[in-house]
Design an enzyme around this catalytic site. Structure first.
Site, PDB file in Angstrom:
ATOM      1  CG  ASP A  31      -1.960   1.032   1.246  1.00  0.00           C
ATOM      2  OD1 ASP A  31      -2.348   1.476   0.152  1.00  0.00           O
ATOM      3  OD2 ASP A  31      -2.427   1.401   2.344  1.00  0.00           O
ATOM      4  CG  HIS A  32      -0.341   4.895   0.107  1.00  0.00           C
ATOM      5  ND1 HIS A  32      -0.716   5.854  -0.811  1.00  0.00           N
ATOM      6  CD2 HIS A  32      -1.458   4.616   0.834  1.00  0.00           C
ATOM      7  CE1 HIS A  32      -1.988   6.153  -0.636  1.00  0.00           C
ATOM      8  NE2 HIS A  32      -2.469   5.406   0.341  1.00  0.00           N
ATOM      9  CG  ASN A  40      -7.116   0.576  -0.125  1.00  0.00           C
ATOM     10  OD1 ASN A  40      -7.554  -0.261  -0.915  1.00  0.00           O
ATOM     11  ND2 ASN A  40      -5.917   1.103  -0.249  1.00  0.00           N
ATOM     12  CG  ASP A  83      -4.846   1.127   8.044  1.00  0.00           C
ATOM     13  OD1 ASP A  83      -4.904   0.356   9.022  1.00  0.00           O
ATOM     14  OD2 ASP A  83      -3.811   1.754   7.748  1.00  0.00           O
ATOM     15  CB  SER A  84      -8.823   4.484  10.209  1.00  0.00           C
ATOM     16  OG  SER A  84      -7.764   5.244   9.666  1.00  0.00           O
TER      17      SER A  84
END
EC number: 4.1.2.13
Length: 337
Positions: free
Chosen positions: A95-96, A278, A280-281
């Site tokens: 990711d990124h 996506n 994540d948090s």
């Protein structure tokens, strides 16, 4: 030496994205930073027979150790089979990725998919960097995600104060010249648990809670028209579930005005060409809620298995809700036993 991800039991994103675009659902892309997150992701996706993308940032990879991470990926496939999912479809994704070198290192160590994020660069530099990664990755049948547009917020090493919507007039040129397999776009999502300031939101008169502005579905529609059937990705798509925020705040935490993307908007996006979302948090919030609640109720605990166990339970619950109720990817494996 390049580790063959297929020998680890992993798959790339190409076929699962094709199915998702046609089927009107999105593949969950869950970030993980520890064992409990990985266990919960594999358990939830296996029980619901969902394809899944397990992704790590550059910082998470450094935290885990690249060698250990490779064996954790292989173990995730074995664990899914142990849970009764005979034909799991698991992608391990960067990711990124911020440079060619980072992407190459991940490809060489067994990742089946990488993202190169050149969105902060001038357009032509973004094109050149993305193409360089694609040219290397495709030698090993590794799929590549590029990005156009900038998301606001903070996620590990990715920081931007202001978002810039993707320009629909650029997407055909970018996809054609780079050869990328999917494209991350900006339509109003953002990174972190504070995706919008109170000034950007309205307040629900009944609950007093913040209501974020809607996503730019007109921009998404214009992109779909330019690139019909092309896999589109949404980053920064955590909904920041209030129940976990409330648990955190009730047990000593301080998360005032945390607000995410409404799930009904994510469901709408998942029915379009958006085939990867996506998250994540949200899992970080669920994990933290479990740990804070356990410590508050049991201050005598000192065994990590006790407080991480509750955190894992909350995360598994969260992942299942996302798969079933938001993304619609349950029972979408090619071969369901």
């Amino acid at each position: 030496m390049v580790v063959d991800y297929k020998k680890l039991g992993l798959v790339n994103t190409r076929e699962m994205f094709k199915k998702a675009v046609v089927g009107g659902y999105a593949i969950p892309a869950f970030n993980f930073n520890n064992l409990e997150q990985l266990q919960a992701i594999v358990k939830a996706s296996s029980e619901l027979r969902s394809p899944v993308i397990i992704q790590v940032s550059k910082g998470a990879r450094k935290y885990a150790n690249a060698t250990l991470l490779r064996y954790m990926a292989e173990g995730a496939v074995a664990y899914a089979k142990e849970l009764g999912c005979k034909h799991p479809e698991i992608v391990v994704h960067l990711d990124h990725g911020d440079s060619f070198e980072t992407c190459k290192s991940c490809i060489d160590s067994g990742f089946s998919s990488v993202m190169i994020d050149g969105s902060a660069l001038p357009y032509e530099e973004n094109v050149a960097l993305t193409k360089k990664v694609v040219d290397y990755a495709h030698q090993f049948d590794v799929t590549v995600e590029g990005e156009l547009g900038v998301l606001a917020g903070v996620e590990d090493d990715v920081v931007a104060e202001v978002s810039h919507y993707t320009k629909p007039e650029e997407v055909v040129d970018f996809a054609t010249r780079t050869g990328c397999d999917s494209l991350a776009i900006s339509i109003g999502t953002s990174h972190g648990a504070y995706k919008f300031t109170p000034e950007q939101c309205t307040r629900d008169p009944k609950t007093g809670r913040l209501v974020p502005p809607p996503l730019a579905f007109d921009v998404l529609a214009a992109i779909e028209k330019k690139l019909p059937g092309f896999p589109i990705v949404l980053h920064g798509s955590s909904s920041v579930p209030q129940k976990y925020v409330d648990i955190i705040n009730a047990h000593g935490g301080k998360l005032p005005n945390a607000v995410g993307i409404p799930e009904e908007q994510l469901r709408r996006a998942a029915k379009s060409a958006v085939c990867k979302i996506n998250i994540d948090s949200d899992s970080r919030l669920a994990f933290t809620a479990g740990v804070r609640e356990t410590f508050d109720e049991h201050p005598e605990y000192f065994d990590p298995r006790q407080y991480c166990g509750k955190a894992r339970e909350y995360m598994e619950e969260l992942y299942k809700e996302k798969i079933k109720d938001v993304l619609g990817s349950d029972y979408k494996l090619t071969n369901i036993d």
